[in-house]
Motif scaffolding. Structure first.
Motif, PDB file in Angstrom:
ATOM      1  N   PRO A   1      -0.661  -0.256  -5.761  1.00 32.56           N
ATOM      2  CA  PRO A   1      -1.202  -1.614  -5.768  1.00 32.56           C
ATOM      3  C   PRO A   1      -0.074  -2.646  -5.778  1.00 32.56           C
ATOM      4  CG  PRO A   1      -2.467  -0.240  -7.249  1.00 32.56           C
ATOM      5  CD  PRO A   1      -1.272   0.576  -6.807  1.00 32.56           C
ATOM      6  N   GLY A   2      -0.216  -3.645  -4.922  1.00 30.49           N
ATOM      7  CA  GLY A   2       0.783  -4.703  -4.802  1.00 30.49           C
ATOM      8  C   GLY A   2       1.767  -4.467  -3.670  1.00 30.49           C
ATOM      9  N   GLU A   3       1.834  -3.251  -3.135  1.00 27.91           N
ATOM     10  CA  GLU A   3       2.754  -2.950  -2.036  1.00 27.91           C
ATOM     11  C   GLU A   3       2.097  -3.274  -0.694  1.00 27.91           C
ATOM     12  OE1 GLU A   3       5.484   0.515  -4.051  1.00 27.91           O
ATOM     13  OE2 GLU A   3       3.886   1.147  -2.693  1.00 27.91           O
ATOM     14  N   LYS A   4       2.922  -3.522   0.291  1.00 29.09           N
ATOM     15  CA  LYS A   4       2.450  -3.895   1.629  1.00 29.09           C
ATOM     16  C   LYS A   4       2.273  -2.662   2.510  1.00 29.09           C
ATOM     17  CE  LYS A   4       2.820  -8.464   1.338  1.00 29.09           C
ATOM     18  NZ  LYS A   4       1.738  -9.379   1.497  1.00 29.09           N
ATOM     19  N   TYR A   5       1.317  -2.779   3.424  1.00 31.68           N
ATOM     20  CA  TYR A   5       1.103  -1.776   4.462  1.00 31.68           C
ATOM     21  C   TYR A   5       0.460  -2.472   5.652  1.00 31.68           C
ATOM     22  CZ  TYR A   5      -3.859  -1.727   3.280  1.00 31.68           C
ATOM     23  OH  TYR A   5      -5.169  -2.079   3.062  1.00 31.68           O
ATOM     24  N   LYS A   6       0.595  -1.862   6.815  1.00 33.34           N
ATOM     25  CA  LYS A   6       0.027  -2.440   8.025  1.00 33.34           C
ATOM     26  C   LYS A   6      -1.344  -1.811   8.265  1.00 33.34           C
ATOM     27  CE  LYS A   6       2.683  -4.336  11.297  1.00 33.34           C
ATOM     28  NZ  LYS A   6       3.610  -4.433  12.424  1.00 33.34           N
ATOM     29  N   THR A   7      -2.336  -2.653   8.519  1.00 34.03           N
ATOM     30  CA  THR A   7      -3.698  -2.191   8.759  1.00 34.03           C
ATOM     31  C   THR A   7      -3.835  -1.681  10.191  1.00 34.03           C
ATOM     32  OG1 THR A   7      -4.500  -4.318   9.574  1.00 34.03           O
ATOM     33  CG2 THR A   7      -4.573  -3.957   7.163  1.00 34.03           C
ATOM     34  N   PRO A   8      -4.919  -0.965  10.480  1.00 35.76           N
ATOM     35  CA  PRO A   8      -5.137  -0.510  11.854  1.00 35.76           C
ATOM     36  C   PRO A   8      -5.202  -1.671  12.856  1.00 35.76           C
ATOM     37  CG  PRO A   8      -6.587   0.667  10.372  1.00 35.76           C
ATOM     38  CD  PRO A   8      -5.918  -0.422   9.570  1.00 35.76           C
ATOM     39  N   GLY A   9      -5.576  -2.863  12.397  1.00 33.60           N
ATOM     40  CA  GLY A   9      -5.630  -4.034  13.265  1.00 33.60           C
ATOM     41  C   GLY A   9      -4.269  -4.657  13.524  1.00 33.60           C
ATOM     42  N   GLY A  10      -3.235  -4.190  12.833  1.00 31.53           N
ATOM     43  CA  GLY A  10      -1.881  -4.680  13.073  1.00 31.53           C
ATOM     44  C   GLY A  10      -1.396  -5.743  12.107  1.00 31.53           C
ATOM     45  N   GLY A  11      -2.229  -6.177  11.178  1.00 30.06           N
ATOM     46  CA  GLY A  11      -1.813  -7.182  10.201  1.00 30.06           C
ATOM     47  C   GLY A  11      -1.306  -6.545   8.919  1.00 30.06           C
ATOM     48  N   TRP A  12      -0.474  -7.275   8.205  1.00 32.36           N
ATOM     49  CA  TRP A  12       0.027  -6.794   6.919  1.00 32.36           C
ATOM     50  C   TRP A  12      -1.016  -7.058   5.846  1.00 32.36           C
ATOM     51  CZ3 TRP A  12       3.852  -3.583   6.667  1.00 32.36           C
ATOM     52  CH2 TRP A  12       4.861  -3.607   7.636  1.00 32.36           C
ATOM     53  N   ALA A  13      -1.196  -6.114   4.954  1.00 33.39           N
ATOM     54  CA  ALA A  13      -2.113  -6.262   3.826  1.00 33.39           C
ATOM     55  C   ALA A  13      -1.381  -5.842   2.555  1.00 33.39           C
ATOM     56  CB  ALA A  13      -3.351  -5.386   4.017  1.00 33.39           C
ATOM     57  N   THR A  14      -1.841  -6.362   1.446  1.00 28.17           N
ATOM     58  CA  THR A  14      -1.312  -5.969   0.147  1.00 28.17           C
ATOM     59  C   THR A  14      -2.318  -5.020  -0.480  1.00 28.17           C
ATOM     60  OG1 THR A  14      -0.215  -8.108  -0.086  1.00 28.17           O
ATOM     61  CG2 THR A  14      -0.515  -6.806  -2.091  1.00 28.17           C
ATOM     62  N   ARG A  15      -1.860  -3.873  -0.891  1.00 27.40           N
ATOM     63  CA  ARG A  15      -2.750  -2.874  -1.464  1.00 27.40           C
ATOM     64  C   ARG A  15      -3.327  -3.392  -2.766  1.00 27.40           C
ATOM     65  NH1 ARG A  15      -2.733   3.267  -2.118  1.00 27.40           N
ATOM     66  NH2 ARG A  15      -4.652   3.509  -3.288  1.00 27.40           N
ATOM     67  N   GLY A  16      -4.631  -3.285  -2.883  1.00 25.49           N
ATOM     68  CA  GLY A  16      -5.312  -3.633  -4.116  1.00 25.49           C
ATOM     69  C   GLY A  16      -5.531  -2.382  -4.946  1.00 25.49           C
ATOM     70  N   SER A  17      -6.526  -2.404  -5.806  1.00 26.17           N
ATOM     71  CA  SER A  17      -6.783  -1.250  -6.670  1.00 26.17           C
ATOM     72  C   SER A  17      -7.540  -0.146  -5.941  1.00 26.17           C
ATOM     73  CB  SER A  17      -7.558  -1.680  -7.911  1.00 26.17           C
ATOM     74  OG  SER A  17      -8.786  -2.265  -7.525  1.00 26.17           O
ATOM     75  N   GLY A  18      -8.170  -0.476  -4.828  1.00 27.07           N
ATOM     76  CA  GLY A  18      -8.919   0.526  -4.061  1.00 27.07           C
ATOM     77  C   GLY A  18      -8.026   1.197  -3.030  1.00 27.07           C
ATOM     78  N   ALA A  19      -8.658   2.033  -2.227  1.00 25.91           N
ATOM     79  CA  ALA A  19      -7.936   2.738  -1.158  1.00 25.91           C
ATOM     80  C   ALA A  19      -7.504   1.742  -0.079  1.00 25.91           C
ATOM     81  CB  ALA A  19      -8.815   3.806  -0.561  1.00 25.91           C
ATOM     82  N   PRO A  20      -6.358   1.980   0.539  1.00 21.24           N
ATOM     83  CA  PRO A  20      -5.920   1.104   1.627  1.00 21.24           C
ATOM     84  C   PRO A  20      -6.737   1.359   2.886  1.00 21.24           C
ATOM     85  CG  PRO A  20      -4.394   2.926   1.394  1.00 21.24           C
ATOM     86  CD  PRO A  20      -5.379   3.033   0.267  1.00 21.24           C
ATOM     87  N   GLU A  21      -6.803   0.353   3.738  1.00 21.92           N
ATOM     88  CA  GLU A  21      -7.498   0.505   5.029  1.00 21.92           C
ATOM     89  C   GLU A  21      -6.585   1.311   5.951  1.00 21.92           C
ATOM     90  OE1 GLU A  21      -9.133  -2.252   8.701  1.00 21.92           O
ATOM     91  OE2 GLU A  21      -8.258  -3.211   6.958  1.00 21.92           O
ATOM     92  N   ARG A  22      -7.097   2.450   6.425  1.00 26.29           N
ATOM     93  CA  ARG A  22      -6.274   3.300   7.295  1.00 26.29           C
ATOM     94  C   ARG A  22      -6.992   3.551   8.609  1.00 26.29           C
ATOM     95  NH1 ARG A  22      -4.449   8.645   4.786  1.00 26.29           N
ATOM     96  NH2 ARG A  22      -6.654   8.928   4.500  1.00 26.29           N
ATOM     97  N   ASP A  23      -6.254   4.010   9.575  1.00 28.78           N
ATOM     98  CA  ASP A  23      -6.784   4.373  10.886  1.00 28.78           C
ATOM     99  C   ASP A  23      -7.878   5.420  10.706  1.00 28.78           C
ATOM    100  OD1 ASP A  23      -6.830   6.033  13.462  1.00 28.78           O
ATOM    101  OD2 ASP A  23      -5.511   4.371  14.037  1.00 28.78           O
ATOM    102  N   SER A  24      -8.926   5.333  11.502  1.00 32.44           N
ATOM    103  CA  SER A  24     -10.036   6.270  11.372  1.00 32.44           C
ATOM    104  C   SER A  24      -9.640   7.709  11.713  1.00 32.44           C
ATOM    105  CB  SER A  24     -11.197   5.827  12.272  1.00 32.44           C
ATOM    106  OG  SER A  24     -10.786   5.837  13.631  1.00 32.44           O
ATOM    107  N   ARG A  25      -8.503   7.891  12.385  1.00 30.68           N
ATOM    108  CA  ARG A  25      -8.037   9.241  12.718  1.00 30.68           C
ATOM    109  C   ARG A  25      -7.292   9.903  11.568  1.00 30.68           C
ATOM    110  NH1 ARG A  25      -4.599   7.641  17.633  1.00 30.68           N
ATOM    111  NH2 ARG A  25      -4.349   5.866  16.249  1.00 30.68           N
ATOM    112  N   CYS A  26      -7.002   9.166  10.511  1.00 31.14           N
ATOM    113  CA  CYS A  26      -6.331   9.750   9.348  1.00 31.14           C
ATOM    114  C   CYS A  26      -7.277  10.717   8.666  1.00 31.14           C
ATOM    115  CB  CYS A  26      -5.904   8.667   8.356  1.00 31.14           C
ATOM    116  SG  CYS A  26      -4.616   7.571   8.976  1.00 31.14           S
ATOM    117  N   VAL A  27      -6.754  11.854   8.269  1.00 37.19           N
ATOM    118  CA  VAL A  27      -7.603  12.855   7.615  1.00 37.19           C
ATOM    119  C   VAL A  27      -7.324  12.883   6.126  1.00 37.19           C
ATOM    120  CG1 VAL A  27      -7.964  14.372   9.542  1.00 37.19           C
ATOM    121  CG2 VAL A  27      -5.927  14.650   8.173  1.00 37.19           C
TER     122      VAL A  27
END
Length: 122
Positions: free
Chosen positions: A96-122
């Motif tokens: 939580p609080g760290e950055k990651y890139k969403t499947p749409g290409g924008g930067w997001a800050t991780r919250g307390s839930g799961a991060p948004e990942r590509d639908s192909r991730c297993v």
């Protein structure tokens, strides 16, 4: 791109890429400050413009990651497939609080839930 990567490759992806970078205090500081983030392609990205020093740090980490992906991909997947699987896992491992890139290409800050990942991730 379909990702058919064996369980052994996925396990290797979890430990291969970030191991060296985690030892670097500059990397940890940049990650904690939200200046860098994980990308779905398995490589680290600079959030915003970043200084030349930060871009060089990220470039060095990505060179090391690509070398590991190339080495590990020799076991039966392409470098791109291995990097993508690593990206899925590295994004999942953000705190939580760290950055990651969403499947749409924008930067997001991780919250307390799961991060948004590509639908192909297993």
């Amino acid at each position: 791109m379909k990702t058919f990567v064996s369980a052994a490759l996925i396990a290797a992806a979890l430990i291969a890429a970030p191991a060296v970078a985690q030892r670097d205090p500059a990397y940890q500081a940049a990650r904690s400050a939200g200046q860098v983030g994980e990308q779905p392609d398995g490589y680290l990205g600079v959030v915003g413009a970043g200084s030349a020093e930060l871009r060089a740090l990220v470039s060095n980490i990505n060179i090391q990651r690509k070398a590991k992906y190339t080495e590990s991909a020799a076991a039966g997947a392409t470098v791109e497939q291995f990097a993508f699987t690593s990206g899925c896992n590295l994004i999942l491992k953000t705190a939580p609080g760290e950055k990651y890139k969403t499947p749409g290409g924008g930067w997001a800050t991780r919250g307390s839930g799961a991060p948004e990942r590509d639908s192909r991730c297993v």
